[in-house]
Design a protein around this motif. Structure first.
Motif, PDB file in Angstrom:
ATOM      1  N   GLY A   1       0.905  -1.234  -0.045  1.00  0.00           N
ATOM      2  CA  GLY A   1      -0.481   0.031  -0.054  1.00  0.00           C
ATOM      3  C   GLY A   1       1.200   0.983   0.095  1.00  0.00           C
ATOM      4  N   ILE A   2       0.375   2.335  -0.459  1.00  0.00           N
ATOM      5  CA  ILE A   2       1.052   3.584  -0.750  1.00  0.00           C
ATOM      6  C   ILE A   2      -0.266   4.510  -0.401  1.00  0.00           C
ATOM      7  N   SER A   3       0.663   5.657   0.613  1.00  0.00           N
ATOM      8  CA  SER A   3      -0.728   6.701   0.925  1.00  0.00           C
ATOM      9  C   SER A   3      -0.490   7.917   0.626  1.00  0.00           C
ATOM     10  N   SER A   4      -1.276   9.121   0.782  1.00  0.00           N
ATOM     11  CA  SER A   4      -1.072   9.676  -0.173  1.00  0.00           C
ATOM     12  C   SER A   4       0.349  10.503  -0.013  1.00  0.00           C
ATOM     13  N   ALA A   5       0.835  10.605   1.132  1.00  0.00           N
ATOM     14  CA  ALA A   5       2.191  10.928   1.114  1.00  0.00           C
ATOM     15  C   ALA A   5       3.715  10.457   0.475  1.00  0.00           C
ATOM     16  N   GLY A   6       3.226   8.898   0.204  1.00  0.00           N
ATOM     17  CA  GLY A   6       3.988   8.121  -0.344  1.00  0.00           C
ATOM     18  C   GLY A   6       4.781   7.003   0.270  1.00  0.00           C
ATOM     19  N   LEU A   7       4.354   7.730   1.582  1.00  0.00           N
ATOM     20  CA  LEU A   7       4.654   6.135   2.469  1.00  0.00           C
ATOM     21  C   LEU A   7       4.363   4.753   2.161  1.00  0.00           C
ATOM     22  N   ARG A   8       5.020   3.919   2.031  1.00  0.00           N
ATOM     23  CA  ARG A   8       4.513   2.786   1.929  1.00  0.00           C
ATOM     24  C   ARG A   8       4.041   1.686   2.663  1.00  0.00           C
ATOM     25  N   ASP A   9       3.655   0.393   3.255  1.00  0.00           N
ATOM     26  CA  ASP A   9       3.032  -0.853   3.824  1.00  0.00           C
ATOM     27  C   ASP A   9       2.915  -2.027   2.662  1.00  0.00           C
ATOM     28  N   TYR A  10       4.036  -2.657   3.668  1.00  0.00           N
ATOM     29  CA  TYR A  10       4.305  -4.052   2.189  1.00  0.00           C
ATOM     30  C   TYR A  10       4.046  -5.231   3.166  1.00  0.00           C
ATOM     31  N   GLY A  11       3.077  -5.988   2.820  1.00  0.00           N
ATOM     32  CA  GLY A  11       2.743  -7.639   3.340  1.00  0.00           C
ATOM     33  C   GLY A  11       4.181  -8.326   3.781  1.00  0.00           C
ATOM     34  N   ASP A  12       3.877  -9.058   4.757  1.00  0.00           N
ATOM     35  CA  ASP A  12       5.698  -9.664   5.383  1.00  0.00           C
ATOM     36  C   ASP A  12       6.228 -10.375   4.342  1.00  0.00           C
ATOM     37  N   SER A  13       5.257 -10.981   3.506  1.00  0.00           N
ATOM     38  CA  SER A  13       5.479 -12.130   2.957  1.00  0.00           C
ATOM     39  C   SER A  13       6.451 -11.678   1.863  1.00  0.00           C
ATOM     40  N   VAL A  14       6.072 -10.807   1.648  1.00  0.00           N
ATOM     41  CA  VAL A  14       6.616  -9.829   0.198  1.00  0.00           C
ATOM     42  C   VAL A  14       8.089  -8.938   0.506  1.00  0.00           C
ATOM     43  N   LYS A  15       7.858  -8.170   1.853  1.00  0.00           N
ATOM     44  CA  LYS A  15       9.093  -6.904   1.979  1.00  0.00           C
ATOM     45  C   LYS A  15      10.659  -7.914   0.893  1.00  0.00           C
ATOM     46  N   GLY A  16      10.812  -6.141   0.851  1.00  0.00           N
ATOM     47  CA  GLY A  16      12.138  -6.637   0.226  1.00  0.00           C
ATOM     48  C   GLY A  16      12.213  -7.336  -0.985  1.00  0.00           C
ATOM     49  N   ARG A  17      11.374  -7.749  -1.743  1.00  0.00           N
ATOM     50  CA  ARG A  17      11.314  -7.586  -2.789  1.00  0.00           C
ATOM     51  C   ARG A  17      10.081  -6.622  -4.264  1.00  0.00           C
ATOM     52  N   VAL A  18       9.354  -6.644  -3.568  1.00  0.00           N
ATOM     53  CA  VAL A  18       8.069  -5.790  -4.160  1.00  0.00           C
ATOM     54  C   VAL A  18       8.053  -4.168  -3.458  1.00  0.00           C
ATOM     55  N   ILE A  19       7.971  -3.463  -4.321  1.00  0.00           N
ATOM     56  CA  ILE A  19       7.802  -2.139  -4.716  1.00  0.00           C
ATOM     57  C   ILE A  19       6.723  -1.796  -5.367  1.00  0.00           C
ATOM     58  N   ILE A  20       6.055  -0.813  -4.370  1.00  0.00           N
ATOM     59  CA  ILE A  20       4.789   0.051  -5.139  1.00  0.00           C
ATOM     60  C   ILE A  20       5.585   1.548  -5.195  1.00  0.00           C
ATOM     61  N   ASP A  21       4.821   1.757  -6.527  1.00  0.00           N
ATOM     62  CA  ASP A  21       5.027   3.642  -6.792  1.00  0.00           C
ATOM     63  C   ASP A  21       3.672   4.562  -7.280  1.00  0.00           C
ATOM     64  N   LYS A  22       3.807   5.041  -7.238  1.00  0.00           N
ATOM     65  CA  LYS A  22       2.467   5.816  -7.815  1.00  0.00           C
ATOM     66  C   LYS A  22       2.795   6.877  -8.711  1.00  0.00           C
ATOM     67  N   ASP A  23       2.574   7.090  -9.803  1.00  0.00           N
ATOM     68  CA  ASP A  23       2.181   8.024 -11.265  1.00  0.00           C
ATOM     69  C   ASP A  23       1.241   8.963 -11.082  1.00  0.00           C
ATOM     70  N   GLY A  24       1.325  10.093 -10.062  1.00  0.00           N
ATOM     71  CA  GLY A  24      -0.456  11.631 -10.259  1.00  0.00           C
ATOM     72  C   GLY A  24      -0.357  11.995 -12.312  1.00  0.00           C
ATOM     73  N   LEU A  25       0.697  11.861 -12.808  1.00  0.00           N
ATOM     74  CA  LEU A  25       0.443  12.426 -14.359  1.00  0.00           C
ATOM     75  C   LEU A  25      -0.568  11.790 -14.435  1.00  0.00           C
ATOM     76  N   ARG A  26       0.087   9.687 -14.690  1.00  0.00           N
ATOM     77  CA  ARG A  26      -0.766   9.109 -15.472  1.00  0.00           C
ATOM     78  C   ARG A  26      -1.729   8.231 -14.683  1.00  0.00           C
ATOM     79  N   ASN A  27      -1.312   9.104 -13.110  1.00  0.00           N
ATOM     80  CA  ASN A  27      -3.119   8.290 -13.001  1.00  0.00           C
ATOM     81  C   ASN A  27      -2.541   6.498 -12.505  1.00  0.00           C
ATOM     82  N   THR A  28      -1.811   5.998 -12.333  1.00  0.00           N
ATOM     83  CA  THR A  28      -1.520   4.674 -12.645  1.00  0.00           C
ATOM     84  C   THR A  28      -0.693   4.197 -11.385  1.00  0.00           C
ATOM     85  N   VAL A  29      -1.167   3.414 -10.808  1.00  0.00           N
ATOM     86  CA  VAL A  29      -0.284   2.385  -9.792  1.00  0.00           C
ATOM     87  C   VAL A  29       0.612   1.025 -10.217  1.00  0.00           C
TER      88      VAL A  29
END
Length: 122
Positions: free
Chosen positions: A50-78
């Motif tokens: 998960g990613i907050s409106s401010a860009g803070l991130r939350d990861y599930g324990d089973s995937v920590k260190g292996r995934v990165i979430i990002d969002k693009d406000g211009l393209r409106n994509t995650v």
């Protein structure tokens, strides 16, 4: 009306990498928390990232260190970048929009995409 379309799922070998994308309409990703979940057959849906409106991130324990979430406000994509994939990562991955951010954790809203299938197998 909120509409989410995921893409990028594929069959990948163990140890491989994959990037999933979610095109969002009806809600600005820039100002809202966003998340990725997954669900495997016979298992409960679980938070991947998960990613907050401010860009803070939350990861599930089973995937920590292996995934990165990002969002693009211009393209409106995650996006969800995954590496070192394991067979247990096999699941349908679902995008979620506009959830809550509580004590550093993402809580899903009722807005879901249809999902994209990720299969990790040799």
């Amino acid at each position: 009306q909120v509409h989410l379309v995921e893409s990028g799922g594929a069959l990948v070998q163990p140890g491989g990498s994959l990037t999933l994308s979610c095109i969002v309409s009806g809600i600005p990703v820039r100002n809202n928390p966003m998340g990725w979940y997954r669900q495997a057959p016979g298992k409960e849906r679980e938070l991947v990232a998960g990613i907050s409106s401010a860009g803070l991130r939350d990861y599930g324990d089973s995937v920590k260190g292996r995934v990165i979430i990002d969002k693009d406000g211009l393209r409106n994509t995650v996006t969800l970048r995954m590496s070192n994939l394991k067979p247990e990562d096999t699941a349908t991955y679902l995008c979620n929009a506009g959830g809550a951010w509580i004590n550093g954790h993402y809580i899903a809203s009722s807005y879901w995409g249809q999902g994209t299938q990720v299969t990790v197998s040799s």
